[in-house]
Design an enzyme around this catalytic site. Structure first.
Site, PDB file in Angstrom:
ATOM      1  N   PHE A 130       0.878  -1.173   0.000  1.00  0.00           N
ATOM      2  CA  PHE A 130       0.000   0.000   0.000  1.00  0.00           C
ATOM      3  C   PHE A 130       0.910   1.217   0.000  1.00  0.00           C
ATOM      4  CE2 PHE A 130      -2.653   3.053   2.515  1.00  0.00           C
ATOM      5  CZ  PHE A 130      -3.842   2.987   1.806  1.00  0.00           C
ATOM      6  N   ALA A 131       0.966   1.948  -1.113  1.00  0.00           N
ATOM      7  CA  ALA A 131       1.938   3.029  -1.285  1.00  0.00           C
ATOM      8  C   ALA A 131       1.233   4.385  -1.224  1.00  0.00           C
ATOM      9  CB  ALA A 131       2.698   2.862  -2.598  1.00  0.00           C
ATOM     10  N   THR A 133       2.304   7.000   1.630  1.00  0.00           N
ATOM     11  CA  THR A 133       3.120   8.009   2.304  1.00  0.00           C
ATOM     12  C   THR A 133       4.225   8.566   1.403  1.00  0.00           C
ATOM     13  OG1 THR A 133       2.700   6.996   4.443  1.00  0.00           O
ATOM     14  CG2 THR A 133       4.623   8.421   4.285  1.00  0.00           C
ATOM     15  N   PRO A 135       7.484  11.887   1.449  1.00  0.00           N
ATOM     16  CA  PRO A 135       8.278  12.679   2.400  1.00  0.00           C
ATOM     17  C   PRO A 135       7.511  13.856   2.997  1.00  0.00           C
ATOM     18  CG  PRO A 135       9.627  12.099   0.505  1.00  0.00           C
ATOM     19  CD  PRO A 135       8.236  11.634   0.186  1.00  0.00           C
ATOM     20  N   SER A 139       0.482  11.822   7.250  1.00  0.00           N
ATOM     21  CA  SER A 139      -0.900  11.950   7.708  1.00  0.00           C
ATOM     22  C   SER A 139      -1.716  12.882   6.814  1.00  0.00           C
ATOM     23  CB  SER A 139      -0.915  12.468   9.150  1.00  0.00           C
ATOM     24  OG  SER A 139      -0.258  11.565  10.008  1.00  0.00           O
ATOM     25  N   ARG A 248      -7.822   0.020   9.959  1.00  0.00           N
ATOM     26  CA  ARG A 248      -7.423   0.681  11.206  1.00  0.00           C
ATOM     27  C   ARG A 248      -7.857  -0.129  12.429  1.00  0.00           C
ATOM     28  NH1 ARG A 248      -8.308   7.027   9.620  1.00  0.00           N
ATOM     29  NH2 ARG A 248      -6.132   7.416   9.042  1.00  0.00           N
ATOM     30  N   GLU A 369      -0.746   4.130   9.538  1.00  0.00           N
ATOM     31  CA  GLU A 369      -2.183   4.155   9.229  1.00  0.00           C
ATOM     32  C   GLU A 369      -2.903   5.250  10.023  1.00  0.00           C
ATOM     33  OE1 GLU A 369      -4.382   0.536   8.647  1.00  0.00           O
ATOM     34  OE2 GLU A 369      -2.514  -0.607   8.400  1.00  0.00           O
ATOM     35  N   SER A 372      -1.561   8.654  16.271  1.00  0.00           N
ATOM     36  CA  SER A 372      -2.537   8.865  17.348  1.00  0.00           C
ATOM     37  C   SER A 372      -3.074  10.290  17.359  1.00  0.00           C
ATOM     38  CB  SER A 372      -1.901   8.530  18.694  1.00  0.00           C
ATOM     39  OG  SER A 372      -1.629   7.146  18.796  1.00  0.00           O
TER      40      SER A 372
END
Length: 386
Positions: A130-131, A133, A135, A139, A248, A369, A372
C-alpha cells in the site's frame, strides 16, 4: 493460551469462535516455533508460505476471488491479527500487508483487476503493498505530490513514496497519485503498479527498531496502463480512506495481541519471582500494574470488536469507531508493555527478551495508518459533525 473469554461476547458468531480457536492452535504449532534470522526478507517469505498453506490468507480477499467470506470480514481480520500479534509481530505484519496492500482493489477495483491480483494474494503467490506516504505527506494525504499525467492509453508517473511496508519485496503496489481533477484531496487517484514496471525503482531500504521490510520507492517516467486505474480518476482519497476504515481496526487488534502477550509475560514473572521473602505477585504495587493492564486490554477489545462488528453487520462507514479503536488500543498497548518491562526489571530491557521485543514492536503502531494525534482529530471532527 491467552484469555479467550471475550469470544463469548455478542460481537461474534459461532463461526468466529471456531475460527479463533482453530487459528490459535495452528499458530502455536506453526508460527510460535519459528526462529528469527537476520534476514527479514527471508523470514517474511517463510511466514507468507506458511500462512498461505494454512489457508489464512483467504481472509484477505472476497470469496469470488478465492476468499473465505463473501466480503472482507473485519472481525476475522481482527482475530487473525490479534492472534498473530500475540505470538509474532513479523507474522502479523506479513498477514496485514496482504490485506491492506490489496484492499483498494477489493473495495474499488474493476473485475479485471480483481481477477488479475486477488487470487494470487489469497494463495501467497503475490506480495502486496500500500503506497500512500511521501516525504511531505504522511498523515496529510491531500498533500500527495507524486503525479500521474493522463497520456491517453496510459498514465505517466513521476515522484516517490517512502516508509512503504513491503517496499522492495512486493510484487505489486496500490499507488496513490495526483491526477489533478480538482485541488487537494479531490485530485487524487489510485493505480496498481507491478514492481517490474520500467521506471519503478526501490531507491532505499529503511531499517527500523522492529525490523520488517520497509523502503523508499521512486518513479521516473513510469508508464501505467489505464486499465490499472482503481475505481475512477479523482476517487483516490475516498478509496484510501475506505481502505483505512477497514484496516485501522485491525491495527488495534494487533496491538491488543501485543498487550495480551505482555500481560501474560508480566504475570508469569510476578508469580515466578520472590522479592523480600514473598512472591512478587503479592506486592500491592505489582497487583496495581496487573489491574491496569487487565482494564486496558478489555477496554481495547471492546472498542476493536465494536468497530469490526459495526462494519460487518451494519455495513456503514466506521471512520469514528475505527479511529477510536486504533487510538485507544495502540496507546493502551504501549502502557501495558511498559508496565510489563517494569515488572521484569533489568531483564526487561535485555535484547531478545519477549517484553523488550514487544516494546520495540508496539511503537510504530501508534504512527502508521494514521498517527494517534491524527486519530484524535478524526474522532473530534466526526463527533462535532454528529
Amino acid at each position: 493460551m491467552a484469555d479467550k473469554s471475550f469470544l463469548s461476547w455478542p460481537f461474534f458468531e459461532d463461526h468466529h469462535r471456531e475460527f479463533a480457536l482453530a487459528l490459535d492452535a495452528w499458530v502455536q504449532q506453526h508460527i510460535a516455533p519459528l526462529p528469527h534470522s537476520h534476514d527479514v526478507d527471508a523470514d517474511c517469505a517463510k511466514i507468507l508460505a506458511l500462512l498461505a498453506e494454512g489457508g489464512w490468507l483467504t481472509s484477505c480477499v472476497p470469496a469470488e476471488f478465492g476468499g473465505r467470506s463473501e466480503s472482507l470480514d473485519v472481525r476475522s481480520l481482527c482475530l487473525i491479527r490479534e492472534t498473530l500479534g500475540r505470538v509474532s509481530g513479523l507474522a502479523d505484519f506479513v498477514f496485514a500487508m496482504q490485506g491492506l496492500g490489496s484492499g483498494a482493489i477489493t473495495i474499488a477495483g474493476s473485475e479485471d483487476l480483481k481477477r488479475r491480483y486477488l487470487p494470487d494474494v489469497a494463495s501467497g503467490k503475490k506480495v502486496a503493498a500500500f503506497a500512500l506516504t511521501e516525504p511531505a505527506s504522511g498523515s496529510d494525504v491531500a498533500n500527495i505530490a507524486t503525479s500521474a499525467v493522463d497520456m491517453g492509453d496510459h498514465y505517466l508517473v513521476n515522484g516517490e513514496k517512502t516508509f512503504i511496508s513491503n517496499g522492495g519485496i512486493a510484487d505489486f503496489y496500490c499507488l496513490f497519485v495526483r491526477t489533478g481533477e480538482a485541488p487537494g484531496a479531490r485530485g487524487l487517484s489510485a493505480l496498481v503498479v507491478d514492481a517490474d514496471t520500467p521506471g519503478f525503482e526501490v531507491a532505499e531500504r529503511i531499517e527500523v527498531i522492529a525490523p520488517h521490510p520497509l523502503g523508499r520507492i521512486t518513479f521516473t517516467n513510469m508508464r501505467v496502463p489505464k486499465e490499472n486505474l482503481i475505481g475512477k480518476a479523482g476517487d483516490g482519497f475516498k478509496i484510501s480512506m475506505g481502505t483505512l476504515d477497514i484496516f485501522r481496526s485491525t491495527v488495534g487488534a494487533a496491538s491488543l495481541g501485543f498487550a495480551r502477550r505482555a500481560m501474560d509475560e508480566a504475570i508469569a514473572r510476578a508469580k515466578g519471582r520472590e522479592l523480600f521473602g514473598a512472591p512478587m505477585a503479592d506486592m500491592p504495587l505489582v497487583q496495581a500494574h496487573i489491574a491496569d493492564m487487565a482494564v486496558d486490554i478489555d477496554a481495547s477489545a471492546l472498542l476493536i470488536y465494536r468497530a469490526a462488528w459495526t462494519k460487518d453487520v451494519q455495513k456503514t462507514r466506521v471512520t469514528r469507531e475505527a479511529a477510536m479503536a486504533k487510538l485507544y488500543a495502540t496507546e493502551a498497548a504501549q502502557k501495558v508493555i511498559d508496565q510489563a518491562v517494569q515488572i521484569w526489571g533489568g531483564l526487561g530491557v535485555t535484547s531478545g527478551i519477549t517484553v523488550e521485543t514487544l516494546y520495540r514492536e508496539i511503537r510504530a503502531l501508534r504512527i502508521y495508518e494514521g498517527a494517534s494525534d491524527v486519530q484524535k482529530l478524526v474522532i473530534a471532527r466526526q463527533t462535532l459533525a454528529d
